[in-house]
Design a protein around this motif. Structure first.
Motif, PDB file in Angstrom:
ATOM      1  N   MET A   1       0.755  -0.963   0.022  1.00  0.00           N
ATOM      2  CA  MET A   1      -0.131  -0.081   0.096  1.00  0.00           C
ATOM      3  C   MET A   1       0.885   1.157   0.006  1.00  0.00           C
ATOM      4  SD  MET A   1      -3.283   0.314   0.351  1.00  0.00           S
ATOM      5  CE  MET A   1      -3.783   1.993  -0.176  1.00  0.00           C
ATOM      6  N   ARG A  48      -7.713  -2.974   9.771  1.00  0.00           N
ATOM      7  CA  ARG A  48      -6.761  -4.245   9.592  1.00  0.00           C
ATOM      8  C   ARG A  48      -6.269  -4.951  10.527  1.00  0.00           C
ATOM      9  NH1 ARG A  48      -4.125  -3.378   4.212  1.00  0.00           N
ATOM     10  NH2 ARG A  48      -2.616  -4.771   4.865  1.00  0.00           N
ATOM     11  N   LYS A  52      -7.193  -8.907  11.796  1.00  0.00           N
ATOM     12  CA  LYS A  52      -6.157  -9.952  12.339  1.00  0.00           C
ATOM     13  C   LYS A  52      -6.691 -10.530  13.590  1.00  0.00           C
ATOM     14  CE  LYS A  52      -2.554  -8.502   9.323  1.00  0.00           C
ATOM     15  NZ  LYS A  52      -0.935  -8.157   9.371  1.00  0.00           N
ATOM     16  N   PHE A 472       0.516  -3.579   8.899  1.00  0.00           N
ATOM     17  CA  PHE A 472       1.251  -3.868   8.017  1.00  0.00           C
ATOM     18  C   PHE A 472       2.508  -4.578   8.887  1.00  0.00           C
ATOM     19  CE2 PHE A 472      -0.999  -0.413   6.249  1.00  0.00           C
ATOM     20  CZ  PHE A 472      -1.192  -0.937   4.969  1.00  0.00           C
ATOM     21  N   GLU A 473       3.370  -5.527   7.924  1.00  0.00           N
ATOM     22  CA  GLU A 473       4.503  -5.939   8.412  1.00  0.00           C
ATOM     23  C   GLU A 473       5.663  -5.320   8.340  1.00  0.00           C
ATOM     24  OE1 GLU A 473       3.609  -9.649   6.161  1.00  0.00           O
ATOM     25  OE2 GLU A 473       3.758 -10.809   8.063  1.00  0.00           O
ATOM     26  N   HIS A 475       7.399  -1.367   6.858  1.00  0.00           N
ATOM     27  CA  HIS A 475       7.412   0.162   6.335  1.00  0.00           C
ATOM     28  C   HIS A 475       8.667   0.465   5.752  1.00  0.00           C
ATOM     29  CE1 HIS A 475       5.267   3.660   8.294  1.00  0.00           C
ATOM     30  NE2 HIS A 475       5.237   3.926   6.907  1.00  0.00           N
ATOM     31  N   TYR A 494       9.762  -1.993  -2.617  1.00  0.00           N
ATOM     32  CA  TYR A 494       8.422  -2.414  -2.288  1.00  0.00           C
ATOM     33  C   TYR A 494       7.773  -3.340  -3.045  1.00  0.00           C
ATOM     34  CZ  TYR A 494       3.445  -0.999  -2.572  1.00  0.00           C
ATOM     35  OH  TYR A 494       1.808  -0.908  -2.581  1.00  0.00           O
ATOM     36  N   SER A 498       6.189  -6.840  -1.413  1.00  0.00           N
ATOM     37  CA  SER A 498       4.935  -7.158  -1.801  1.00  0.00           C
ATOM     38  C   SER A 498       4.528  -8.435  -2.474  1.00  0.00           C
ATOM     39  CB  SER A 498       4.151  -6.137  -2.485  1.00  0.00           C
ATOM     40  OG  SER A 498       4.448  -4.813  -1.980  1.00  0.00           O
ATOM     41  N   TYR A 502       4.833 -10.070   1.921  1.00  0.00           N
ATOM     42  CA  TYR A 502       4.701  -9.143   2.999  1.00  0.00           C
ATOM     43  C   TYR A 502       3.829  -7.957   2.857  1.00  0.00           C
ATOM     44  CZ  TYR A 502       8.902 -11.793   4.528  1.00  0.00           C
ATOM     45  OH  TYR A 502       9.714 -12.816   4.778  1.00  0.00           O
ATOM     46  N   GLU A 503       3.088  -7.927   3.919  1.00  0.00           N
ATOM     47  CA  GLU A 503       2.228  -6.534   4.011  1.00  0.00           C
ATOM     48  C   GLU A 503       2.933  -5.537   4.186  1.00  0.00           C
ATOM     49  OE1 GLU A 503      -1.675  -7.681   5.993  1.00  0.00           O
ATOM     50  OE2 GLU A 503      -0.129  -8.976   6.953  1.00  0.00           O
ATOM     51  N   THR A 504       3.208  -4.642   2.881  1.00  0.00           N
ATOM     52  CA  THR A 504       4.109  -3.513   3.048  1.00  0.00           C
ATOM     53  C   THR A 504       3.557  -2.179   2.799  1.00  0.00           C
ATOM     54  OG1 THR A 504       5.598  -5.041   1.934  1.00  0.00           O
ATOM     55  CG2 THR A 504       6.161  -2.638   2.061  1.00  0.00           C
ATOM     56  N   LEU A 505       3.840  -1.194   3.781  1.00  0.00           N
ATOM     57  CA  LEU A 505       3.100   0.051   3.602  1.00  0.00           C
ATOM     58  C   LEU A 505       4.504   0.933   3.243  1.00  0.00           C
ATOM     59  CD1 LEU A 505       1.040   2.299   4.038  1.00  0.00           C
ATOM     60  CD2 LEU A 505       1.942   2.621   6.361  1.00  0.00           C
TER      61      LEU A 505
END
Ligand code: ATP
Ligand code: MG
Length: 569
Positions: A1, A48, A52, A472-473, A475, A494, A498, A502-505
């Protein structure tokens, strides 16, 4: 994201209305916004986290054989009339009328509804055991909504209900749910204790609470580090070896004009407050009742109910004393039964060997000194009816008890047949005879867990999410927005992270490093990757583990495997 597109409104200032650290951080990190007292909207990051927790709860419930359903929030009055709780729930229940004037409740809990469903659908022992659960908003018009989502008026709960043929089956279903709750608390990273608890309005005999340790917790618990004994303050038993001289004193009547409270008497007569035996009188459904407890403690109503078998009890008001013919402020256990014939008198177990006590003389403006419990008191039974205090010893092994504040995150009950009997919910057993279901119910505060976790995982800069709940995991923050190579590297990281799942911001915003760092600390995502000055000087990116503050310098092409390594640490 991409953070430039992500709706996460952060606040620099600490919101004045928020007392609790978790409440402040949930507002500042853009997880929630208040709509009304105790009513909140979950914004994307908060939602989010909520999802979880829900998923962890769902996995553990399914693992232990519970099946998910979804009941309505709106429940007709008639069902609540059957259990007697339409009245009993009082103002905490949110009520409404439909256009035809029919009464409904917004469900504070769902025992009535589920019992009705099972009553209509399950006829035979062959269909049991059965355990049904849902994750859904609950409504309770709490007298004091507080601490954000901790004590809200609309909140998300997972509630499960088990149905068994007998007590043994119920104990098994309960044990499974207890295991599921242990797993849920562990997976959420909580530091928690399981304590025995009172059953209150829900009912039943056995119940345990899952308590997350936190200074702001509204519950007080006692536990023994040695043997594992643990209980809510309302039930915690304890031993105290007070120092008594053990000399037989002559009783002395002392003039104490206008001196009535424990503090006043203790300072007037220069005795420690535990040497004052306080006599409290209650009106109960079994008649008048008195407790005698040491002056440094409160008597606990749940314990008095347990000791006496009464179901309703109310401490007398000062005005009520005139009609009894005993002076308020000077009540004492010596000769009390002569004044009030049928009164039940309970002596707190910590006072059994007490001597040289000060007590009220049952005469206005007088106390008695040198009184001994065994020799001089009139009592019917000895029971632990007073609160436990720090410094008390474990009732099982006499090790010193630890006292802590805690937030109740879950509560499990063995209800027995309370609802099935009152709502006439029966099944037929092997012999074809009708028998009531044995029920258990199991609640966990999904939205409350978010705040409990933040109370335990945060510092002055922000949240420090455990991996399992983080919105997110990873950043990534790009500081050199006008450096092409840096921008491309950040973009590539990124994409790679992703695509590896990995949930990435990705903080691609056009903001100053100060703003980006402050927001990253607030958001509390476990792994922070900075593409900044280091990258310009050495070609490496900085990796910071938010949880411990440890930092590393890593070449961009080694980053994905490095992230994997820290995540599994
Ligand atoms: P409390 O003593 O905190 O009022 P309770 O005994 O009323 O809790 P239960 O009826 O057992 O709570 O509900 C199950 C769970 O739902 C609780 O363990 C708690 O995590 C959560 N919960 C209860 N009331 C609230 C509330 N007002 N706001 C948020 N969560 C709540
Ligand atoms: Mg409550």
């Amino acid at each position: 994201m991409r953070q430039s597109e992500f709706f996460m409104p952060t606040l620099k200032e600490i919101p004045a209305e928020a007392e609790a650290k978790s409440h402040q951080l949930m507002l500042r990190a853009g997880l929630v916004r208040k709509v009304a007292a105790g009513v909140y909207t979950f914004l994307p990051a908060g939602n989010r986290v909520l999802r979880k927790i829900e998923n962890i709860v769902r996995e553990e419930m399914n693992r232990f054989g519970a099946q998910e359903i979804l009941m309505p929030a709106i429940q007709p009055r008639e069902l609540w009339e059957k259990s007697g709780r339409w009245q009993a729930y009082g103002p905490e229940m949110m009520r409404l009328k439909d256009r035809k004037g029919r009464d409904f409740a917004l469900g504070p809990t769902h025992e009535e509804l589920i019992t009705d469903i099972v009553k209509n659908e399950i006829r035979s022992y062959k269909d049991l055991p059965l355990n049904l659960y849902q994750i859904q908003p609950k409504f309770r018009d709490e007298p004091r909504p507080r601490f954000g989502v901790i004590r809200a008026r609309e909140f998300i709960m997972k509630d499960a209900y088990s149905f068994d043929i007998d007590e043994k089956g119920l104990a098994l279903s309960y044990e499974k749910m207890r295991k599921a709750y242990v797993n849920i608390c562990k997976r959420c990273g909580l530091d928690y204790k399981i304590v025995s608890a009172t059953t209150g309005l829900i009912g039943g005999k056995v119940s345990e609470e899952f308590m997350a340790l936190a200074d702001i917790g509204e519950d007080s618990i006692f536990y023994c580090e040695k043997c594992g004994y643990s209980a809510n303050r309302e039930l915690a038993k304890s031993i105290r070896h007070y120092h008594w001289e053990n000399k037989e004193h002559e009783i002395e009547k002392v003039y104490t004009p206008g001196i009535m409270t424990v503090e006043e008497v203790a300072s007037f007569l220069k005795v420690p407050s535990y040497k004052l035996a306080k006599t409290l009188i209650y009106r109960t459904d079994k008649g008048f009742l008195a407790t005698i407890v040491s002056g440094d403690r409160e008597a606990i109503e749940a314990k008095i109910i347990e000791a006496s078998g009464a179901s309703e009890i109310e401490l007398l008001n000062p005005e009520d004393f005139d009609e009894l013919g005993i002076p308020f402020g000077y009540v004492g256990p010596k000769g009390l039964k002569e004044k009030l014939k049928d009164i039940i008198v309970i002596l707190d177990s910590r006072l059994v060997n007490a001597s040289e006590l000060v007590v009220g003389a049952n005469e206005k403006n007088y106390h008695l000194r040198g009184v001994s419990a065994k020799r001089d008191f009139d009592y019917d039974l000895i029971f632990d009816v007073a609160e436990s205090l720090p410094g008390d010893l474990c009732p099982k092994c006499e090790n010193p008890l630890t006292q802590a504040q805690a937030i109740e995150v879950g509560h499990i009950f063995q209800l027995g047949t309370k609802y099935s009997e009152s709502m006439k919910a029966f099944f037929s057993d092997e012999k074809g005879e009708l028998r009531p279901f044995y029920m258990g119910c199991y609640g966990i505060g999904v939205s409350r867990i978010i705040a409990a976790v933040i109370e335990q995982y945060s510092d002055e800069k922000g949240i420090k999410w455990p991996f399992s709940l983080a919105p997110f995991e990873v950043h990534i923050i790009l500081l050199l927005t006008d450096n092409k190579e840096a921008s491309e590297t950040a973009e590539k990281l990124y994409q790679n992270l992703s695509s590896c799942g990995y949930e990435t911001l990705f903080d691609d915003r056009d903001e100053t490093p100060g703003v980006k760092f402050a927001d990253a600390d607030l958001a509390g995502i476990p792994i922070l990757i900075v593409v900044g000055k280091k990258f310009r000087d050495t070609g490496n990116v900085e990796v910071k583990w938010r949880f411990s503050g440890e930092t590393y310098e890593i070449p961009p092409d080694k980053l994905v495997s490095f992230v994997e390594e820290i995540k599994n640490k």
